[in-house]
Design an enzyme around this catalytic site. Sequence first.
Site, PDB file in Angstrom:
ATOM      1  N   GLU A 110      44.960  40.591  39.246  1.00  0.00           N
ATOM      2  CA  GLU A 110      45.744  39.418  38.867  1.00  0.00           C
ATOM      3  C   GLU A 110      45.155  38.110  39.400  1.00  0.00           C
ATOM      4  OE1 GLU A 110      49.222  39.178  42.289  1.00  0.00           O
ATOM      5  OE2 GLU A 110      49.573  40.436  40.534  1.00  0.00           O
ATOM      6  N   HIS A 111      44.179  38.186  40.300  1.00  0.00           N
ATOM      7  CA  HIS A 111      43.587  36.973  40.860  1.00  0.00           C
ATOM      8  C   HIS A 111      42.487  36.405  39.971  1.00  0.00           C
ATOM      9  CE1 HIS A 111      44.967  38.926  44.837  1.00  0.00           C
ATOM     10  NE2 HIS A 111      45.887  38.099  44.393  1.00  0.00           N
ATOM     11  N   HIS A 112      41.650  37.279  39.399  1.00  0.00           N
ATOM     12  CA  HIS A 112      40.549  36.820  38.553  1.00  0.00           C
ATOM     13  C   HIS A 112      40.628  37.372  37.130  1.00  0.00           C
ATOM     14  CE1 HIS A 112      38.911  36.644  42.728  1.00  0.00           C
ATOM     15  NE2 HIS A 112      38.440  35.499  42.303  1.00  0.00           N
ATOM     16  N   HIS A 178      36.379  47.274  42.363  1.00  0.00           N
ATOM     17  CA  HIS A 178      36.849  46.020  41.783  1.00  0.00           C
ATOM     18  C   HIS A 178      35.662  45.176  41.328  1.00  0.00           C
ATOM     19  CE1 HIS A 178      41.136  46.197  43.360  1.00  0.00           C
ATOM     20  NE2 HIS A 178      40.549  47.229  43.956  1.00  0.00           N
ATOM     21  N   CYS A 180      35.713  42.165  40.467  1.00  0.00           N
ATOM     22  CA  CYS A 180      35.755  40.813  41.039  1.00  0.00           C
ATOM     23  C   CYS A 180      34.994  40.758  42.356  1.00  0.00           C
ATOM     24  CB  CYS A 180      37.205  40.343  41.229  1.00  0.00           C
ATOM     25  SG  CYS A 180      38.191  41.382  42.311  1.00  0.00           S
TER      26      CYS A 180
END
Length: 220
Positions: A110-112, A178, A180
């Site tokens: 949800e951050h990137h 991940h 990201c």
Amino acid sequence: MDAIIKPLRTNPPSEIPAAEFQASAIQADLPRPSREEAEAAVKTLLAYIGENPAREGLLDTPRRVVEAYDELFQGYHLCPAEVLNRTFGETAGYDDFVLVRDISFHSHCEHHMMPFYGRAHIAYTPVERVIGLSKLARLVDIFAHRLQTQEHLTAQIAGAIDTVLKPRGVAVLVEAEHTCMSVRGIAKDGAKTITTRFTGLFRNNPDEQNRFLSLVRDQR
């Protein structure tokens, strides 16, 4: 300038509200853009990175991206409780835990909004009735097909099983890579993140925790 050291939190983390598992994640009171507006947003992003949204190779890209989002984030429209609401009572008095190992999944940070993917391992100790094994995999998919953090994903899986099935205990271990972290930023390919959540019998009995972890790690 002196460093500020925050004290360790001594209170247990708050549990996820049971209501989170009783319905889909779509909130009727939140306005949603139309498909045309979503496709226009994709065109804006294409222009932002320096592309020409009108060139031949990109003409259908906004439509394809929105269709892909419909698939990748379908978990917002699905109800976890409905997946877990059918159980079976013919267990011949089975009273040990049930373990489903190596449930593959893919999700998005949800951050990137970049993918992360890996495997979930789930065990629960039933009380008289058991759930169909495929339903645990479906539960993982529902939560994974939403914007997530791995920590929240792990807690949601355990919380839904605990809330709906009310077993003697639940154990969940999630391991994931991940993108990201692996393809941007620090760019450390192959690094794995591991998160766990234990409730009931697994939280209170270290022997059951260790037996679960031993079976998960077996043949690895």
